[in-house]
Design a protein around this motif. Structure first.
Motif, short mmCIF file in Angstrom:
data_model
loop_
_atom_site.label_atom_id
_atom_site.label_comp_id
_atom_site.label_asym_id
_atom_site.label_seq_id
_atom_site.Cartn_x
_atom_site.Cartn_y
_atom_site.Cartn_z
N LEU A 49 22.88 5.36 -62.92
CA LEU A 49 24.11 5.02 -63.61
C LEU A 49 25.03 4.23 -62.66
O LEU A 49 25.58 3.19 -63.03
N ASP A 50 25.17 4.72 -61.43
CA ASP A 50 26.01 4.03 -60.44
C ASP A 50 25.43 2.67 -60.07
O ASP A 50 26.15 1.68 -59.92
N ARG A 51 24.10 2.62 -59.93
CA ARG A 51 23.46 1.38 -59.49
C ARG A 51 23.64 0.26 -60.52
O ARG A 51 23.87 -0.89 -60.17
N TRP A 52 23.53 0.59 -61.82
CA TRP A 52 23.48 -0.44 -62.84
C TRP A 52 24.79 -0.64 -63.59
O TRP A 52 24.84 -1.46 -64.51
N PHE A 79 22.18 -5.05 -51.81
CA PHE A 79 21.94 -3.64 -52.11
C PHE A 79 20.51 -3.25 -51.72
O PHE A 79 20.28 -2.26 -51.02
N LEU A 80 19.54 -4.03 -52.16
CA LEU A 80 18.15 -3.68 -51.92
C LEU A 80 17.73 -3.92 -50.48
O LEU A 80 16.78 -3.28 -50.00
N LEU A 81 18.40 -4.82 -49.78
CA LEU A 81 18.07 -5.04 -48.37
C LEU A 81 18.34 -3.78 -47.57
O LEU A 81 17.48 -3.30 -46.81
N ARG A 130 28.05 -2.97 -52.04
CA ARG A 130 26.68 -2.86 -52.54
C ARG A 130 25.72 -2.49 -51.41
O ARG A 130 24.72 -1.78 -51.64
N SER A 131 25.99 -2.95 -50.20
CA SER A 131 25.13 -2.60 -49.07
C SER A 131 25.22 -1.10 -48.76
O SER A 131 24.21 -0.45 -48.49
N LEU A 132 26.44 -0.55 -48.78
CA LEU A 132 26.61 0.89 -48.55
C LEU A 132 25.96 1.71 -49.66
O LEU A 132 25.40 2.79 -49.41
#
Length: 495
Positions: A49-52, A79-81, A130-132
């Motif tokens: 839910l948070d991711r999308w 985010f995915l890195l 997004r990185s965190l």
């Protein structure tokens, strides 16, 4: 352990060494398993839910922060890195430390990052948030499946994993629609309160991120199962094997474990395709098909949720049922379903009728999502419990580095580039127009070709299905090899 040989061919008949399945240990394990599963599933739902949530309000964020499609697509890259880079570290730690405490830290961090997204003022600050988020979610994505693998036996593992991963598309559906709905309605809620500046998409991140902070607290009280407790091995021997540390040779064996490598690469192609589609579908239906932002989010959310329930349940059930007589079914079911999804993805992009678009999208997502439970069961079945954390972590690293780390970004870049009038006037543009992939004018007067961007994923889906089918022939032997290694390590530890 690295030199242990097992004859090729079907896996040998199992002869449980511990108490009978109906005994008190099995009863206790089942009760603990169900309770733990319920908690982990709920947290997994919050995870996605948070991711999308960003996908549901992406158009609003782009307008507010002045981002192009390329920049918007790159947010998933950052985010995915971090998600991929941190996963191996968490896997190594999870094979040695108490996993439930590590989970608590990860859940807390991603929840704070989600709330912090509502405070950003620029594209640069958004990339940091997004990185965190990726660091926090890496912990959970790696460790939760290893706990479930220690709670559910092989005979029901594909179904358990499929049920657990139902939270992914359900969380996606809730995040996409919920964020869009909050963004639309929060200005009315906050009118006259002095908090109007936080209304809209910012309030969506405040609301969806909050519950995760409470979930982090509950993780501290989850039981920690013995690694290997669900395998066909005596509990005392499982506890002895838990203390055995993998050697360099064991990690080297993982790289040449054919079932594992085929599974990881097949999942990478699936992740490339599904991650890209999930990220851009709400915007595509809004900007190209004219659904409107809230209706597009609702359609994608409901279709994604329903297709997940059917696809993941059917994939897990069918793979478990067929694998009783043919273990290769854990590969055959997801491989065939991926290939069958290709025409429906194409129909989703080019269909003109709303009903046809929605129906094709639903069938495509249902077929693609049939792979999640069986593929996770393959990894658990061919890797010894004392290194499953690393195995799942390496899997996560490669499926994202080779998969959806790039797909949303590449799709956004393709949309930007193939929308330019001079490009559309070239031979490339002529061929795109011939198949109906034409640019659409945006609110700022620019032209973008998101239809062409959506087509980037089609070859990946077909390739993924072929890879999974090719991996099926290796599975029976490597399942038998894993069990033999586990029994050997337990015996050696007990001497």
């Amino acid at each position: 352990m690295a030199d242990l040989e097992v004859p090729s061919g079907p896996a040998p008949e199992r002869r449980p060494e511990g108490p009978p399945p109906g005994g008190p240990i099995a009863t206790t394990l089942t009760r603990v398993a169900v309770t733990t599963f319920a908690v982990l599933f709920t947290i997994h739902l919050l995870d996605y839910l948070d991711r999308w949530a960003l996908a549901g309000v992406l158009k609003r964020v782009q307008v507010d922060l002045g981002m192009s499609d390329g920049q918007a697509g790159s947010l998933n890259f950052y985010f995915l890195l971090t998600f991929s880079l941190i996963s191996p570290i968490m896997g190594f730690a999870g094979d040695r430390l108490r996993r439930t405490w590590l989970l608590a830290g990860g859940v807390g961090l991603w929840s704070l990052a989600t709330v912090g997204t509502g405070l950003v003022r620029s594209y640069g600050e958004l990339t940091v948030a997004r990185s965190l988020l990726g660091i926090g979610e890496a912990t959970y994505g790696v460790l939760a499946p290893t706990i479930l693998a220690d709670l559910f036996r092989r005979e029901s593992r594909a179904r358990a994993m499929a049920a657990f991963y139902l939270a992914m598309p359900l969380g996606y559906a809730m995040g996409v629609f919920g964020a869009a709905w909050i963004a639309t309605n929060s200005p009315d809620w906050l009118a006259g309160t002095g908090l109007e500046r936080w209304a809209g998409w910012r309030m969506a991140f405040f609301i969806v991120g909050g519950p995760g902070l409470l979930a982090a607290f509950f993780c501290l009280f989850l039981p920690e199962p013995t690694r290997g407790a669900s395998e066909d091995i005596d509990p005392e021997r499982a506890r002895a094997a838990e203390g055995v540390r993998p050697t360099k040779e064991d990690y080297a064996d993982l790289a040449v474990n054919s079932s594992y490598t085929y599974c990881v690469f097949g999942q990478a192609t699936f992740t490339f395709a599904f991650g890209g589609l999930a990220y851009w579908l709400p915007s595509y239906l809004d900007r190209v098909k004219g659904f409107g932002s809230e209706r597009a989010a609702l359609v994608v959310g409901l279709s994604g949720g329903l297709s997940a329930i059917i696809g993941m349940t059917l994939g897990g059930w069918l793979a478990d049922k067929l694998s009783k007589t043919n273990p290769r079914a854990l590969f055959l079911v997801p491989g065939l379903s991926m290939i069958l999804a290709v025409p429906f993805v194409i129909a989703t992009v080019f269909a003109r009728s709303d009903a046809f678009i929605i129906g094709s999208m639903f069938l495509a997502m249902t077929l693609m999502l049939m792979n999640t439970g069986p593929c996770s069961a393959v990894i658990a079945n061919v890797v010894t419990p004392n290194m499953r954390g690393v195995a799942f972590a390496v899997s996560i690293f490669f499926i994202h580095v080779l998969g959806d780390l790039w797909s949303p970004w590449l799709m956004g870049l393709a949309s930007d580039y193939l929308g330019h009038p001079e490009v559309m006037a070239s031979w490339i543009g002529e061929r795109l127009q011939a198949i109906g992939a034409e640019p659409v004018e945006q609110e700022d007067g620019s032209y973008r070709n998101l239809t062409a961007g959506m087509l980037v994923v089609v070859p990946a889906i077909l390739l993924g299905g072929c890879v999974l089918l090719a991996g099926a022939r290796h599975l029976p032997r490597e399942m038998a090899l894993m069990l033999a290694k586990l029994r050997s390590s337990a015996t050696a530890r007990g001497k």
